[in-house]
Design a protein around this motif. Structure first.
Motif, PDB file in Angstrom:
ATOM      1  N   GLU A 115       0.832  -1.215   0.000  1.00  9.94           N
ATOM      2  CA  GLU A 115       0.000   0.000   0.000  1.00  9.94           C
ATOM      3  C   GLU A 115       0.862   1.258   0.000  1.00  9.94           C
ATOM      4  N   LEU A 116       1.878   1.254   0.868  1.00  8.52           N
ATOM      5  CA  LEU A 116       2.738   2.440   0.974  1.00  8.52           C
ATOM      6  C   LEU A 116       3.488   2.683  -0.340  1.00  8.52           C
ATOM      7  N   LEU A 117       4.001   1.620  -0.926  1.00  3.60           N
ATOM      8  CA  LEU A 117       4.745   1.766  -2.188  1.00  3.60           C
ATOM      9  C   LEU A 117       3.827   2.331  -3.269  1.00  3.60           C
ATOM     10  N   THR A 118       2.578   1.885  -3.281  1.00  2.62           N
ATOM     11  CA  THR A 118       1.625   2.386  -4.275  1.00  2.62           C
ATOM     12  C   THR A 118       1.290   3.849  -4.007  1.00  2.62           C
ATOM     13  N   THR A 119       0.947   4.149  -2.758  1.00  3.66           N
ATOM     14  CA  THR A 119       0.567   5.525  -2.420  1.00  3.66           C
ATOM     15  C   THR A 119       1.689   6.506  -2.756  1.00  3.66           C
ATOM     16  N   LEU A 120       2.929   6.080  -2.560  1.00  2.00           N
ATOM     17  CA  LEU A 120       4.042   6.992  -2.791  1.00  2.00           C
ATOM     18  C   LEU A 120       4.619   6.863  -4.207  1.00  2.00           C
ATOM     19  N   GLY A 121       3.915   6.125  -5.057  1.00  2.00           N
ATOM     20  CA  GLY A 121       4.309   6.049  -6.472  1.00  2.00           C
ATOM     21  C   GLY A 121       5.589   5.273  -6.702  1.00  2.00           C
ATOM     22  N   ASP A 123       5.505   1.730  -6.602  1.00  2.84           N
ATOM     23  CA  ASP A 123       5.149   0.329  -6.859  1.00  2.84           C
ATOM     24  C   ASP A 123       5.838  -0.212  -8.114  1.00  2.84           C
ATOM     25  N   GLY A 124       6.066   0.657  -9.093  1.00  4.75           N
ATOM     26  CA  GLY A 124       6.716   0.215 -10.328  1.00  4.75           C
ATOM     27  C   GLY A 124       8.204  -0.095 -10.166  1.00  4.75           C
ATOM     28  N   VAL A 125       8.791   0.389  -9.092  1.00  6.36           N
ATOM     29  CA  VAL A 125      10.242   0.191  -8.903  1.00  6.36           C
ATOM     30  C   VAL A 125      10.550  -0.540  -7.597  1.00  6.36           C
ATOM     31  N   SER A 126       9.550  -1.221  -7.053  1.00  7.44           N
ATOM     32  CA  SER A 126       9.714  -1.820  -5.725  1.00  7.44           C
ATOM     33  C   SER A 126      10.843  -2.848  -5.687  1.00  7.44           C
ATOM     34  N   ASN A 127      11.174  -3.448  -6.828  1.00 10.90           N
ATOM     35  CA  ASN A 127      12.253  -4.443  -6.839  1.00 10.90           C
ATOM     36  C   ASN A 127      13.584  -3.892  -7.346  1.00 10.90           C
ATOM     37  N   HIS A 128      13.612  -2.590  -7.613  1.00  8.30           N
ATOM     38  CA  HIS A 128      14.862  -1.975  -8.073  1.00  8.30           C
ATOM     39  C   HIS A 128      15.741  -1.636  -6.878  1.00  8.30           C
ATOM     40  N   ARG A 129      17.045  -1.669  -7.122  1.00  6.71           N
ATOM     41  CA  ARG A 129      17.974  -1.308  -6.052  1.00  6.71           C
ATOM     42  C   ARG A 129      17.897   0.186  -5.743  1.00  6.71           C
ATOM     43  N   ILE A 130      17.984   0.503  -4.479  1.00 12.63           N
ATOM     44  CA  ILE A 130      17.877   1.899  -4.045  1.00 12.63           C
ATOM     45  C   ILE A 130      18.982   2.748  -4.683  1.00 12.63           C
ATOM     46  N   SER A 131      20.131   2.123  -4.952  1.00  7.57           N
ATOM     47  CA  SER A 131      21.245   2.880  -5.544  1.00  7.57           C
ATOM     48  C   SER A 131      20.881   3.444  -6.917  1.00  7.57           C
ATOM     49  N   SER A 132      19.841   2.873  -7.561  1.00  9.36           N
ATOM     50  CA  SER A 132      19.448   3.374  -8.881  1.00  9.36           C
ATOM     51  C   SER A 132      18.383   4.468  -8.777  1.00  9.36           C
ATOM     52  N   PHE A 133      17.948   4.801  -7.556  1.00  7.55           N
ATOM     53  CA  PHE A 133      16.851   5.764  -7.359  1.00  7.55           C
ATOM     54  C   PHE A 133      17.322   7.214  -7.503  1.00  7.55           C
ATOM     55  N   SER A 134      16.407   8.065  -7.991  1.00  7.27           N
ATOM     56  CA  SER A 134      16.639   9.510  -7.981  1.00  7.27           C
ATOM     57  C   SER A 134      16.466  10.028  -6.551  1.00  7.27           C
ATOM     58  N   GLY A 135      16.856  11.270  -6.316  1.00  6.56           N
ATOM     59  CA  GLY A 135      16.700  11.885  -4.991  1.00  6.56           C
ATOM     60  C   GLY A 135      15.257  11.851  -4.517  1.00  6.56           C
ATOM     61  N   ALA A 144       8.004   6.586   3.403  1.00  4.37           N
ATOM     62  CA  ALA A 144       7.302   5.305   3.578  1.00  4.37           C
ATOM     63  C   ALA A 144       7.758   4.594   4.850  1.00  4.37           C
ATOM     64  N   GLN A 145       9.077   4.538   5.076  1.00  5.85           N
ATOM     65  CA  GLN A 145       9.546   3.813   6.277  1.00  5.85           C
ATOM     66  C   GLN A 145       9.100   4.514   7.561  1.00  5.85           C
ATOM     67  N   ALA A 146       8.934   5.833   7.508  1.00  7.25           N
ATOM     68  CA  ALA A 146       8.471   6.547   8.705  1.00  7.25           C
ATOM     69  C   ALA A 146       7.007   6.222   9.011  1.00  7.25           C
ATOM     70  N   LEU A 147       6.235   5.910   7.970  1.00 11.19           N
ATOM     71  CA  LEU A 147       4.804   5.663   8.173  1.00 11.19           C
ATOM     72  C   LEU A 147       4.500   4.195   8.466  1.00 11.19           C
ATOM     73  N   LEU A 148       5.491   3.360   8.258  1.00 12.35           N
ATOM     74  CA  LEU A 148       5.336   1.917   8.424  1.00 12.35           C
ATOM     75  C   LEU A 148       4.885   1.548   9.839  1.00 12.35           C
TER      76      LEU A 148
END
Ligand code: ADP
Ligand code: MG
Length: 286
Positions: A115-121, A123-135, A144-148
């Motif tokens: 749910e959190l991944l979807t709400t925060l947009g 969900d499409g990258v949930s299996n991607h490594r964080i190192s590939s993420f934009s700021g 998301a982790q704060a709301l968990l």
């Protein structure tokens, strides 16, 4: 939940980061506002028991948070200003790991993470490594982790840094939705992020509270002092240096300028409704 903050003091060497901070918070969104260096992160790190204050106490529902220890952390969600995410984890694995650290039961967190991944947009990258993420993606993952786990106390330090306008709106709506039964503290210097959702604003200036009130009351303080004038491009620089300027907007004739002044600044100035942005300008420009 009630959070009582009593006489918190903190200095770094000779720098007084917090002079004597006291406040009582209940449910709803509290905006902690102030420019860089005003002491916001220092306060939020102390409130989350990540930094030791020189003096003062914090009580959650009447009990000292240091004595509560793990009991306090169970009810807390925190996003620090510079969150340390694990670059080799995927977004989903990171959230699972955080859920385990928080002691959440598995049958509950699997659904919630989706749910959190979807709400925060994300969900499409949930299996991607964080190192590939934009700021902005990292920022949303940190939110998301704060709301968990649905904590009672949610503390976010500059949560919208690096987010685009649509993402800002999404985060704002999300926080507004969950705030009814929770205490949410947002430290920021971006007024528009909290203007529509905050119940209370706390303005910090060099470690001192200069205002702690409802948004309506903060606006009331400057009613009658906010004006709009129109100037052409040629007048712009002289006009802007003469007044306390809140916002400047280009229009067909030159510029529409909102400014703060106890007296009517010029013949054709129009009085306007104060905004929280005006309030901020008023507090930090005088
Ligand atoms: P804000 O979050 O509002 O930008 P901070 O709490 O980060 O403010 O900083 C408040 C003041 O304390 C600033 O003058 C800053 O330079 C100083 N400060 C913050 N952290 C440290 C530190 N670890 N060591 C020394 N000075 C610090
Ligand atoms: Mg900060």
């Amino acid at each position: 939940m009630r959070l009582r903050i009593e006489h918190i003091k903190k200095s770094y060497g000779k720098t007084v980061a917090l002079a004597d901070f006291s406040a009582e918070l209940g449910n709803g969104i509290y905006a902690l506002l102030g420019p860089n260096g005003s002491g916001k992160s220092t306060l939020l790190n102390i409130l989350t028991d990540n930094l030791k204050q020189d003096a003062g106490h914090i009580y959650m529902d009447g009990e000292d948070i240091v004595k509560l220890g793990a009991g306090f952390r169970k009810r807390l969600g925190f996003m620090p200003q510079f969150p340390g995410l694990y670059p080799n984890f995927s977004a989903e694995n990171y959230l699972r790991y955080m859920a385990v650290l928080k002691g959440l039961p598995k049958e509950r967190y699997m659904e919630e993470i989706k749910e959190l991944l979807t709400t925060l947009g994300l969900d499409g990258v949930s299996n991607h490594r964080i190192s590939s993420f934009s700021g902005g993606m990292k920022q949303r993952l940190a939110i998301a982790q704060a709301l968990l786990g649905g904590p009672d106390l949610i503390i976010l330090d500059e949560p919208t840094a690096g987010l685009d306008p649509m993402q800002r709106i999404a985060v704002r709506n999300l926080l507004s939705r969950i705030s009814a039964e929770k205490t949410v503290i947002i430290g920021t210097h971006i007024v528009s992020d909290v203007e529509l959702i905050a119940k209370q604003v706390i303005f910090l200036k060099k470690g001192v509270i200069i205002e702690n009130s409802s948004v309506a009351h903060a606006l009331e303080q400057i009613r009658g002092r906010v004006w709009q004038i129109h100037i052409d491009a040629a007048q712009a620089s002289s006009a802007l240096s003469k007044y306390i300027v809140s916002t400047v907007q280009k229009d067909d004739f030159g510029f529409a300028v909102r400014l703060i002044s106890a007296e009517k600044p010029c013949e054709d100035a129009i009085p306007v409704q104060p905004s929280l942005e005006d309030c901020y300008t008023f507090h930090y420009n005088t």
